[in-house]
Enzyme design. Structure first.
Site, PDB file in Angstrom:
ATOM      1  N   GLY A  11       0.822  -1.211   0.000  1.00  0.00           N
ATOM      2  CA  GLY A  11       0.000   0.000   0.000  1.00  0.00           C
ATOM      3  C   GLY A  11       0.851   1.254   0.000  1.00  0.00           C
ATOM      4  N   ALA A  12       1.970   1.215  -0.729  1.00  0.00           N
ATOM      5  CA  ALA A  12       2.954   2.305  -0.671  1.00  0.00           C
ATOM      6  C   ALA A  12       2.700   3.402  -1.692  1.00  0.00           C
ATOM      7  CB  ALA A  12       4.361   1.736  -0.865  1.00  0.00           C
ATOM      8  N   SER A  13       1.544   3.398  -2.327  1.00  0.00           N
ATOM      9  CA  SER A  13       1.292   4.367  -3.388  1.00  0.00           C
ATOM     10  C   SER A  13       0.736   5.692  -2.894  1.00  0.00           C
ATOM     11  CB  SER A  13       0.322   3.771  -4.420  1.00  0.00           C
ATOM     12  OG  SER A  13      -0.920   3.457  -3.812  1.00  0.00           O
ATOM     13  N   ASP A  57      -0.783  -6.974  -6.194  1.00  0.00           N
ATOM     14  CA  ASP A  57      -2.135  -7.064  -5.641  1.00  0.00           C
ATOM     15  C   ASP A  57      -2.060  -8.026  -4.464  1.00  0.00           C
ATOM     16  OD1 ASP A  57      -4.769  -7.575  -4.981  1.00  0.00           O
ATOM     17  OD2 ASP A  57      -5.418  -8.003  -7.033  1.00  0.00           O
ATOM     18  N   VAL A  58      -2.225  -7.517  -3.238  1.00  0.00           N
ATOM     19  CA  VAL A  58      -2.029  -8.366  -2.058  1.00  0.00           C
ATOM     20  C   VAL A  58      -3.084  -9.448  -1.923  1.00  0.00           C
ATOM     21  CG1 VAL A  58      -0.784  -6.595  -0.765  1.00  0.00           C
ATOM     22  CG2 VAL A  58      -3.290  -6.780  -0.519  1.00  0.00           C
ATOM     23  N   ASN A  84       0.677  -2.668   5.187  1.00  0.00           N
ATOM     24  CA  ASN A  84      -0.117  -1.445   5.287  1.00  0.00           C
ATOM     25  C   ASN A  84      -1.324  -1.437   4.355  1.00  0.00           C
ATOM     26  OD1 ASN A  84      -0.547   1.639   5.660  1.00  0.00           O
ATOM     27  ND2 ASN A  84      -0.173   1.391   3.458  1.00  0.00           N
ATOM     28  N   SER A 137      -5.904  -0.432  13.276  1.00  0.00           N
ATOM     29  CA  SER A 137      -6.635   0.822  13.467  1.00  0.00           C
ATOM     30  C   SER A 137      -7.234   0.818  14.863  1.00  0.00           C
ATOM     31  CB  SER A 137      -7.762   0.953  12.439  1.00  0.00           C
ATOM     32  OG  SER A 137      -8.627   2.036  12.746  1.00  0.00           O
ATOM     33  N   TYR A 150     -15.020  -3.023   8.112  1.00  0.00           N
ATOM     34  CA  TYR A 150     -13.718  -2.428   8.411  1.00  0.00           C
ATOM     35  C   TYR A 150     -13.284  -2.729   9.839  1.00  0.00           C
ATOM     36  CZ  TYR A 150     -10.057   1.107   8.915  1.00  0.00           C
ATOM     37  OH  TYR A 150      -8.864   1.745   9.147  1.00  0.00           O
ATOM     38  N   LYS A 154     -10.020  -4.986  11.106  1.00  0.00           N
ATOM     39  CA  LYS A 154      -8.910  -4.412  11.861  1.00  0.00           C
ATOM     40  C   LYS A 154      -8.723  -5.106  13.209  1.00  0.00           C
ATOM     41  CE  LYS A 154      -7.434  -1.574   8.789  1.00  0.00           C
ATOM     42  NZ  LYS A 154      -6.100  -1.783   8.183  1.00  0.00           N
TER      43      LYS A 154
END
Length: 255
Positions: A11-13, A57-58, A84, A137, A150, A154
């Site tokens: 998710g480093a974008s 794509d994870v 992440n 989170s 969500y 988490k």
């Protein structure tokens, strides 16, 4: 602090992931930037020579395997995994959440961490400074109205973290979770918009009512605050910290 550490950041974008990747590189790490979007190349441009941008794509096991193999080939090993990648999922009462929305949220937020950790495991065990940091989170610790997929995902991340810490402990690999509060960026803006629509109130009122009024500092979290905690946990300074879920939330969740 992280000189020559080889890190893989999902998710480093954008958002927190981009900030984490840049911070790790600033502290000396070589960083593989994994994400589905071309934003990883923008992140790589900010980091320059220590960055390896990868389209990953994870939720796709073959994509994860390929990304980790490319990282090991490029850097000569893997010392640190930062899980992440995540999505916000729907904002709706449970009876309006579709099975597809539930499955997609779990696929990215939980299955993705399972796959990356599974295929990084042997490399981390073989490292003399193995680290895993999972981004959870505070919503995995406390209710968040109309966000069932969500919050469930988490909380699952916290359970995954604690169990992995035990599994990896004999190989001196630490596993911790960081639990951000509402963090500035496009994702939280979209969530606040959705909450405002659901409650029939203005954006700023929704931000205060849902996210900041019950925090000690009364403000959203800066992405860099999260990144600095991740960098510490990834370093040798945190070698005896494991199985923890650490809040970075301005004083919202107190456990």
């Amino acid at each position: 602090m992280l000189q020559d550490v080889n890190a893989f950041v999902t998710g480093a974008s954008q958002g927190i992931g981009r900030e984490i990747a840049i911070t790790l590189a600033d502290y000396g790490a070589n960083v593989a930037l994994a994400a589905r979007s071309d934003g990883v190349y923008e992140t790589a441009d900010e980091i320059d020579t220590k960055a390896l941008p990868l389209t990953v794509d994870v939720t796709d096991e073959s994509s994860v395997i390929e990304g980790i193999e490319e990282t090991v080939d490029a850097f000569g090993g893997l010392d640190c995994l930062i899980n992440n990648a995540g999505i916000a999922g729907p904002t709706a009462p449970i009876e309006e959440v579709t099975a597809e929305e539930w499955d997609r949220t779990m696929a990215v937020n939980v299955r993705g961490m399972f796959l990356t950790t599974k295929h990084a495991a042997n490399h981390l065990r073989n490292s003399d400074r193995g680290r895993v940091v999972n981004i959870s989170s505070i919503s995995g610790k406390r209710p968040l109205r109309n966000r069932t997929p969500y919050t469930a995902s988490k909380m699952a991340v916290i359970g995954l973290t604690r169990t992995l810490a035990v599994e990896f402990g004999n190989d001196d690999v630490t596993v911790n979770a960081v639990c951000p509060g509402a963090t500035k960026g496009p994702r939280i803006e979209a969530v606040i918009d959705a909450q405002a629509d659901d409650l029939g109130i203005e954006y700023e009122q929704a931000k205060r009512q849902v996210f900041t009024d019950d925090s000690a500092l009364g403000s959203l979290v800066e992405p860099n605050d999260v990144a600095e905690v991740v960098a510490f946990l990834a370093s040798g300074r945190a070698q005896t910290i494991t199985a923890q879920d650490i809040n970075v939330d301005g004083g919202t969740a107190w456990y």
